[in-house]
Design a protein around this motif. Structure first.
Motif, mmCIF file in Angstrom:
data_model
loop_
_atom_site.group_PDB
_atom_site.id
_atom_site.type_symbol
_atom_site.label_atom_id
_atom_site.label_comp_id
_atom_site.label_asym_id
_atom_site.label_seq_id
_atom_site.Cartn_x
_atom_site.Cartn_y
_atom_site.Cartn_z
ATOM 1 N N UNK A 1 0.850 -1.194 0.000
ATOM 2 C CA UNK A 1 0.000 0.000 0.000
ATOM 3 C C UNK A 1 0.884 1.241 0.000
ATOM 4 N N UNK A 2 0.557 2.190 -0.842
ATOM 5 C CA UNK A 2 1.341 3.417 -0.964
ATOM 6 C C UNK A 2 0.833 4.456 0.035
ATOM 7 N N UNK A 3 1.316 4.343 1.266
ATOM 8 C CA UNK A 3 0.993 5.287 2.334
ATOM 9 C C UNK A 3 2.279 5.663 3.063
ATOM 10 N N UNK A 4 2.243 6.803 3.720
ATOM 11 C CA UNK A 4 3.386 7.211 4.535
ATOM 12 C C UNK A 4 3.528 6.240 5.704
ATOM 13 N N UNK A 5 4.761 6.031 6.146
ATOM 14 C CA UNK A 5 5.009 5.060 7.215
ATOM 15 C C UNK A 5 4.239 5.397 8.491
ATOM 16 N N UNK A 6 4.073 6.688 8.776
ATOM 17 C CA UNK A 6 3.356 7.077 9.991
ATOM 18 C C UNK A 6 1.889 6.666 9.924
ATOM 19 N N UNK A 7 1.275 6.786 8.747
ATOM 20 C CA UNK A 7 -0.118 6.368 8.586
ATOM 21 C C UNK A 7 -0.245 4.858 8.738
#
Length: 384
Positions: A341-347
């Motif tokens: 999934x292409x999300x920021x690591x924090x999310x």
């Protein structure tokens, strides 16, 4: 890992131990979920994600140095209470029912679920972690040898039971009397001398020290965690022992933070390795002093601010055993699909931690608390 309600109700000083256990458990879930986004753990963690951050290393490895030591202090503390109230035989019976039987019941579920998740990941995930890339040919080879099983995160239960058996041995040989002689050592000397006992154990393993997951006990883990178990056992017999460190708490905190800062600097910024004896000694010393100092700071802070009956923390403490048992397979089940999934690591971290805690506490509330499974784990009936 768990205690009876009667203990906490009979002695208000036990509230801070229960509350520390609750906070340490929540920190453990966050730590295991954060490893997927750690720079240091990236080559070794199965669910290591493409997104990494030094921020994760900064906080995760700091808590790592004293989270499990604090857990063993708590278990040693309550083991001593069981000995006082039920005798050695009663303590061993209680620990067998609350530790050995749950370990035997949950280990197959944990081990085979995590093995199945990893096997599924190597065939379905595109952005595999370095570890999964390395083991993929072996997993897909039907003729490959079977890897030796491990205890996974349930190693904690095995070591707690080992230490309880060693308590029985110590009482049989009348070694318990030597605990009182330790009180004669000045507090400042204890702060500087006690961590030196941990250096041989820490020098024998990579830094940061790993989890002793093998089926057979490892000598370094027996020495390292046994030290903290004994520390908790002693604290139960000598409650005033902790008071002598309170005037030094600010210096303990500052020195621990400085030791950790230097440890992380050498480990990450300078790329320091443990290939030579000097590096092993330095890294072991820094881990020992930072971990021991922060464990004392947590105990003092807990006794100062958490020695109250707090409904929310008590509920978490009651649920901690169940959350501990199920959280790691849940983390793997959630983070494996997130690797693509292409999300920021924090999310991704917030999503995985929130989902794991939500599932763990909902299942505890509706399937465990006040039911047969709850009595099996905690040995008592609690209202829903």
């Amino acid at each position: 890992m768990n205690t009876s309600a009667q203990m906490s109700e009979a002695n208000p000083r036990l509230h801070y131990m229960d509350n520390l256990r609750a906070i340490a458990m929540l920190t453990g879930v966050l730590f295991h979920a954060a490893l997927a986004y750690s720079v240091l753990a990236h080559p070794l963690w199965p669910t290591a994600d493409r997104g990494q951050s030094f921020i994760i290393d900064l906080f995760a490895w700091f808590f790592h140095l004293f989270r499990m030591p604090l857990f063993f202090v708590v278990t040693g503390f309550f083991a001593a209470l069981l000995v006082q109230r039920r005798g050695i035989a009663g303590m061993l019976k209680n620990r067998f029912m609350r530790i050995v039987l749950p370990l035997l019941a949950f280990w197959p579920l944990v081990y085979f679920s995590m093995t199945g998740l990893i096997s599924r990941a190597v065939t379905e995930v595109e952005n595999l972690s370095p570890l999964l890339q390395m083991i993929k040919p072996w997993v897909l080879d039907p003729n490959a040898a079977t890897a030796p099983p491990t205890l996974a995160h349930l190693w904690f239960l095995a070591y707690v039971m080992c230490f309880c058996i060693l308590v029985w041995v110590a009482f049989t040989l009348e070694w318990a009397k030597y605990l009182h002689r330790l009180a004669a050592i000045a507090p400042i000397s204890q702060v500087w001398l006690a961590p030196l006992l941990l250096v041989p154990a820490l020098m024998s393993v990579p830094a940061p020290f790993p989890a002793p997951e093998s089926l057979f006990p490892q000598w370094w883990a027996l020495l390292f965690y046994g030290f903290y178990f004994l520390m908790g056992f002693r604290l139960s017999h000598q409650a005033a022992w902790l008071d002598q460190f309170k005037p030094q708490v600010a210096r303990l905190l500052l020195s621990s933070l400085l030791a950790y800062a230097l440890f992380l600097y050498l480990l990450q910024a300078k790329g320091m390795t443990q290939t030579d004896w000097f590096s092993k000694v330095i890294l072991a010393l820094l881990q020992a002093y930072a971990g021991y100092g922060m464990t004392l700071v947590c105990l003092i802070a807990g006794q100062r601010w958490l020695d109250v009956h707090h409904g929310f923390l008590r509920y978490i403490a009651d649920a901690s055993y169940w959350v501990y048992l199920v959280h790691l397979p849940l983390i793997f089940a959630i983070q494996i699909p997130l690797m693509d999934v292409n999300l920021h690591w924090s999310a991704k971290l917030l999503l995985s931690v929130g989902t794991v805690l939500g599932i763990a506490f909902l299942t505890y509330h509706f399937l465990v608390r006040g039911r047969m499974l709850g009595r099996f784990l905690n040995g008592q009936q609690r209202g829903r």
